[in-house]
Design an enzyme around this catalytic site. Structure first.
Site, PDB file in Angstrom:
ATOM      1  N   LYS A  22       0.834  -1.218   0.000  1.00  0.00           N
ATOM      2  CA  LYS A  22       0.000   0.000   0.000  1.00  0.00           C
ATOM      3  C   LYS A  22       0.858   1.252   0.000  1.00  0.00           C
ATOM      4  O   LYS A  22       0.611   2.202  -0.741  1.00  0.00           O
ATOM      5  CB  LYS A  22      -0.919  -0.016   1.233  1.00  0.00           C
ATOM      6  CG  LYS A  22      -1.601   1.306   1.506  1.00  0.00           C
ATOM      7  CD  LYS A  22      -2.452   1.265   2.751  1.00  0.00           C
ATOM      8  CE  LYS A  22      -1.727   1.579   4.033  1.00  0.00           C
ATOM      9  NZ  LYS A  22      -1.383   2.984   4.268  1.00  0.00           N
ATOM     10  N   ARG A  93      -3.656  10.290   4.521  1.00  0.00           N
ATOM     11  CA  ARG A  93      -2.400  11.004   4.664  1.00  0.00           C
ATOM     12  C   ARG A  93      -1.686  11.153   3.313  1.00  0.00           C
ATOM     13  O   ARG A  93      -1.101  12.175   3.003  1.00  0.00           O
ATOM     14  CB  ARG A  93      -1.557  10.170   5.646  1.00  0.00           C
ATOM     15  CG  ARG A  93      -0.184  10.646   5.863  1.00  0.00           C
ATOM     16  CD  ARG A  93      -0.112  11.631   6.995  1.00  0.00           C
ATOM     17  NE  ARG A  93       1.232  12.112   7.187  1.00  0.00           N
ATOM     18  CZ  ARG A  93       1.519  13.290   7.685  1.00  0.00           C
ATOM     19  NH1 ARG A  93       0.568  14.106   8.063  1.00  0.00           N
ATOM     20  NH2 ARG A  93       2.762  13.670   7.836  1.00  0.00           N
ATOM     21  N   CYS A 117      -5.441  12.457  12.861  1.00  0.00           N
ATOM     22  CA  CYS A 117      -4.234  12.389  13.670  1.00  0.00           C
ATOM     23  C   CYS A 117      -4.366  11.173  14.579  1.00  0.00           C
ATOM     24  O   CYS A 117      -4.367  11.279  15.790  1.00  0.00           O
ATOM     25  CB  CYS A 117      -4.106  13.669  14.484  1.00  0.00           C
ATOM     26  SG  CYS A 117      -2.418  14.190  14.659  1.00  0.00           S
ATOM     27  N   ARG A 122       1.376  14.544  12.942  1.00  0.00           N
ATOM     28  CA  ARG A 122       2.244  14.179  11.818  1.00  0.00           C
ATOM     29  C   ARG A 122       2.550  15.426  11.000  1.00  0.00           C
ATOM     30  O   ARG A 122       1.752  15.863  10.180  1.00  0.00           O
ATOM     31  CB  ARG A 122       1.572  13.090  10.976  1.00  0.00           C
ATOM     32  CG  ARG A 122       1.302  11.837  11.794  1.00  0.00           C
ATOM     33  CD  ARG A 122       0.477  10.810  11.073  1.00  0.00           C
ATOM     34  NE  ARG A 122       1.228  10.072  10.082  1.00  0.00           N
ATOM     35  CZ  ARG A 122       0.795   8.929   9.547  1.00  0.00           C
ATOM     36  NH1 ARG A 122      -0.346   8.415   9.923  1.00  0.00           N
ATOM     37  NH2 ARG A 122       1.503   8.306   8.652  1.00  0.00           N
ATOM     38  N   ASP A 125       6.476  19.693   7.791  1.00  0.00           N
ATOM     39  CA  ASP A 125       7.486  20.745   7.624  1.00  0.00           C
ATOM     40  C   ASP A 125       8.636  20.328   6.698  1.00  0.00           C
ATOM     41  O   ASP A 125       9.172  21.153   5.958  1.00  0.00           O
ATOM     42  CB  ASP A 125       8.032  21.166   8.996  1.00  0.00           C
ATOM     43  CG  ASP A 125       8.493  19.971   9.815  1.00  0.00           C
ATOM     44  OD1 ASP A 125       7.670  19.077  10.074  1.00  0.00           O
ATOM     45  OD2 ASP A 125       9.683  19.905  10.163  1.00  0.00           O
ATOM     46  N   ASP A 305       5.056   0.449  11.999  1.00  0.00           N
ATOM     47  CA  ASP A 305       3.780  -0.158  11.585  1.00  0.00           C
ATOM     48  C   ASP A 305       3.635  -1.606  12.063  1.00  0.00           C
ATOM     49  O   ASP A 305       2.589  -2.222  11.858  1.00  0.00           O
ATOM     50  CB  ASP A 305       3.632  -0.094  10.052  1.00  0.00           C
ATOM     51  CG  ASP A 305       3.289   1.311   9.575  1.00  0.00           C
ATOM     52  OD1 ASP A 305       3.111   2.204  10.422  1.00  0.00           O
ATOM     53  OD2 ASP A 305       3.204   1.517   8.348  1.00  0.00           O
ATOM     54  N   ILE A 327       8.877   6.671  16.574  1.00  0.00           N
ATOM     55  CA  ILE A 327       8.488   7.410  15.354  1.00  0.00           C
ATOM     56  C   ILE A 327       7.239   8.264  15.588  1.00  0.00           C
ATOM     57  O   ILE A 327       7.213   9.438  15.252  1.00  0.00           O
ATOM     58  CB  ILE A 327       8.222   6.445  14.167  1.00  0.00           C
ATOM     59  CG1 ILE A 327       9.366   5.430  14.011  1.00  0.00           C
ATOM     60  CG2 ILE A 327       7.969   7.225  12.875  1.00  0.00           C
ATOM     61  CD1 ILE A 327      10.661   5.937  13.453  1.00  0.00           C
TER      62      ILE A 327
HETATM   63  C1  UD1 Z   1       4.697   6.542   6.270  1.00  0.00           C
HETATM   64  C2  UD1 Z   1       3.693   5.418   6.211  1.00  0.00           C
HETATM   65  C3  UD1 Z   1       3.293   4.988   7.616  1.00  0.00           C
HETATM   66  C4  UD1 Z   1       4.521   4.657   8.431  1.00  0.00           C
HETATM   67  C5  UD1 Z   1       5.511   5.805   8.396  1.00  0.00           C
HETATM   68  C6  UD1 Z   1       6.822   5.488   9.091  1.00  0.00           C
HETATM   69  C7  UD1 Z   1       2.514   5.915   4.174  1.00  0.00           C
HETATM   70  C8  UD1 Z   1       1.247   6.329   3.535  1.00  0.00           C
HETATM   71  N1  UD1 Z   1       2.519   5.883   5.498  1.00  0.00           N
HETATM   72  O1  UD1 Z   1       4.030   7.644   6.866  1.00  0.00           O
HETATM   73  O2  UD1 Z   1       2.469   3.840   7.483  1.00  0.00           O
HETATM   74  O3  UD1 Z   1       4.123   4.446   9.772  1.00  0.00           O
HETATM   75  O4  UD1 Z   1       5.820   6.142   7.035  1.00  0.00           O
HETATM   76  O5  UD1 Z   1       7.419   4.376   8.509  1.00  0.00           O
HETATM   77  O6  UD1 Z   1       3.488   5.581   3.523  1.00  0.00           O
HETATM   78  N2  UD1 Z   1       7.511  14.193  10.346  1.00  0.00           N
HETATM   79  C9  UD1 Z   1       7.683  15.531  10.631  1.00  0.00           C
HETATM   80  N3  UD1 Z   1       7.722  16.405   9.586  1.00  0.00           N
HETATM   81  C10 UD1 Z   1       7.598  16.013   8.297  1.00  0.00           C
HETATM   82  C11 UD1 Z   1       7.421  14.651   8.017  1.00  0.00           C
HETATM   83  C12 UD1 Z   1       7.367  13.751   9.071  1.00  0.00           C
HETATM   84  O7  UD1 Z   1       7.800  15.941  11.784  1.00  0.00           O
HETATM   85  O8  UD1 Z   1       7.623  16.853   7.385  1.00  0.00           O
HETATM   86  C13 UD1 Z   1       7.495  13.215  11.473  1.00  0.00           C
HETATM   87  C14 UD1 Z   1       6.164  12.522  11.609  1.00  0.00           C
HETATM   88  O9  UD1 Z   1       5.293  13.279  12.410  1.00  0.00           O
HETATM   89  C15 UD1 Z   1       6.584  11.216  12.255  1.00  0.00           C
HETATM   90  C16 UD1 Z   1       7.951  10.927  11.640  1.00  0.00           C
HETATM   91  O10 UD1 Z   1       8.408  12.180  11.150  1.00  0.00           O
HETATM   92  O11 UD1 Z   1       6.736  11.402  13.630  1.00  0.00           O
HETATM   93  C17 UD1 Z   1       7.956   9.919  10.509  1.00  0.00           C
HETATM   94  O12 UD1 Z   1       7.003  10.295   9.548  1.00  0.00           O
HETATM   95  P1  UD1 Z   1       7.070   9.833   8.027  1.00  0.00           P
HETATM   96  O13 UD1 Z   1       8.212   8.904   7.827  1.00  0.00           O
HETATM   97  O14 UD1 Z   1       6.985  11.046   7.177  1.00  0.00           O
HETATM   98  O15 UD1 Z   1       5.750   9.004   7.904  1.00  0.00           O
HETATM   99  P2  UD1 Z   1       4.660   9.098   6.777  1.00  0.00           P
HETATM  100  O16 UD1 Z   1       5.332   9.245   5.440  1.00  0.00           O
HETATM  101  O17 UD1 Z   1       3.595  10.043   7.153  1.00  0.00           O
END
Ligand code: UD1
Length: 430
Positions: A22, A93, A117, A122, A125, A305, A327
């Site tokens: 997915k 998301r 959320c 999440r 930035d 996950d 995470i």
């Molecule tokens: C993706 C997956 C999710 C998985 C996660 C971590 C998808 C649709 N979802 O989510 O299932 O749990 O990766 O493997 O692929 N963060 C920031 N700023 C940002 C981006 C992220 O602070 O700009 C933080 C998030 O709040 C979180 C951490 O970084 O605490 C990791 O997030 P991220 O790896 O971006 O997860 P997603 O891509 O949202």
């Protein structure tokens, strides 16, 4: 409202076929709008998040033809508008992947900001930082994120944290920027590599995906492709833990064992046997489970996950286990439900301290989010007596035919719609 009715106690035994990932499919679908040629995608999981994204793409004029349950043909040569906003897309998301894709191709995109959320705040930035570094103007207003650029130009971008979403989003936009982009501290997840491979198959020039430095040389245009999505690491991991939790013997088929190494390592530590072959992994849990410690980390660490699934297993392992979530800040919401089934778990901020219980007992529980929902189903499958699991819409976001695949492994689980169905289920299975 749909629920799962479950009678626990059967060890799960047999083979299960794993679908497409997915979290690779979502950005790959979004990236398929970056060419005016036809794109054909195979091994697409038939899950709710994917169908919501496809509907959002149709709403801006992308022509989507379902060739079968797991394959689509996409033609984005006639996109009518660059504003993506509907009430469903707000719930997923991954809607934000359309920003990177449309910005790269049209230098203009407006997409509703992801809501929901469920597992913690999440941020986006790092996505914004990346787009701005490429020369885009980014404005957040009225619940939308709008990005525009006269011209996108490659840049050197250091991610302040490892983010799957930001790495993929910036990689997509940079594929069609002028010159070279270097993303440092990039996410290394298998789905990041899959998206890079997909873009390269469309003519992009991306190197280093799978390491923490990704180098992208922008190209003027991308062309059509025929692409097969990688197997789902988390679906596979969930069924591997299903074997552990129910003391069963499950072979997950159509997987890439390399992607499952951190999961296999923990299963071995807790006393399961794990056998790997070219494209399948067998997990046998013939002995009582051992306690262990685990901390979720970006790939190749143990995936966040899979955190609820390992917690459910450790809830049944003799001794004290510690699970640390590094995470997402709010990913232990399901523990209250598990406690109602007899687990001894104390959560202190990002750590769960688990004293293994002898068994779980069936209860009426509610899925708080996608992965925790699946983990609670596994708990119910191992529990003594009946359970119902509510709010399975979360589970359906990411698992195709979850209850059907479990039934084939010998689980006593049914999709029910109301109290009457639950009563009938109880009468039938005794
Ligand atoms: C993706 C997956 C999710 C998985 C996660 C971590 C998808 C649709 N979802 O989510 O299932 O749990 O990766 O493997 O692929 N963060 C920031 N700023 C940002 C981006 C992220 O602070 O700009 C933080 C998030 O709040 C979180 C951490 O970084 O605490 C990791 O997030 P991220 O790896 O971006 O997860 P997603 O891509 O949202």
């Amino acid at each position: 409202m749909e629920q799962y009715a479950i009678k626990g106690g059967n060890p799960l035994v047999g083979e299960v076929e794993i679908g497409g990932a997915k979290n690779a499919a979502l950005p790959i679908l979004a990236a398929s709008v970056m060419t005016n040629d036809v794109v054909h995608i195979d091994n697409l999981p038939d899950v709710r998040d994917i169908n919501v994204l496809l509907a959002a793409m149709e709403s801006i004029g992308v022509i989507i033809h379902r060739d079968g349950r797991h394959s689509v043909t996409i033609n984005a040569s006639n996109i009518r508008n660059l504003v993506v906003d509907d009430e469903n897309i707000r719930k997923i998301r991954a809607s934000y992947y359309l920003i990177g894709a449309l910005l790269g191709k049209y230098k203009d995109a407006e997409v509703t900001l992801p809501g929901g959320c469920d597992i913690g705040c999440r941020g986006i930035d790092q996505h914004i930082k990346g787009f701005r570094a490429l020369g885009a103007e980014v404005v957040l207003e009225h619940g939308m994120i709008r990005t525009t650029a006269e011209n996108l130009a490659g840049n050197h971008i250091y991610m302040d944290l490892v983010s799957v979403g930001a790495t993929i989003n910036v990689m997509m936009a940079a594929s069609m920027a002028e010159g070279q982009t270097i993303i440092e501290n990039a996410a290394k997840e298998p789905h990041v590599v899959d998206v890079a491979n997909f873009l390269n198959s469309m003519g992009a020039n991306i190197k280093g995906a799978g390491t923490d430095v990704i180098r992208i040389k922008g190209v003027k245009s991308l062309h059509g492709t025929d692409y097969t999505i990688i197997p789902d690491q988390i679906e596979a991991g969930t069924f591997m833990f299903a074997a552990a939790i129910t003391h069963g013997d499950v072979t997950v088929k159509n997987v890439i064992p390399k992607h499952l190494e951190s999961i296999s390592a923990k299963l071995l530590e807790i006393g399961c046997e794990v056998e790997e072959d070219d494209d399948c992994v067998r997990v046998v849990a013939s002995k009582p489970l051992n306690h262990t410690h685990v901390k979720t980390l970006p790939y190749p660490g143990f995936p966040t996950d899979m955190q609820p699934q390992i917690t459910v297993a450790l809830g049944l392992a003799a001794g004290t286990s510690i699970v640390t979530e590094s995470i997402f800040e709010n990913r232990f919401k399901y523990v209250d439900e598990l406690t109602r089934m007899g687990a001894n778990i104390k959560v202190e901020s990002s750590t769960a301290i688990i004293d293994g219980a002898k068994r779980y007992t069936g209860a009426d529980i509610t899925a708080p989010d996608l992965r925790a929902g699946a983990a609670l189903v596994l708990a119910a499958l191992s529990a003594e007596g009946f359970s119902t699991v509510d709010d399975i819409k979360y589970i359906q976001r990411g698992y195709e035919d979850f209850h059907i695949k479990l039934q084939k492994l010998g689980a006593t689980i049914e999709l029910v719609e109301n109290e009457k169905d639950v009563r009938k289920f109880k009468m039938k299975v005794g």
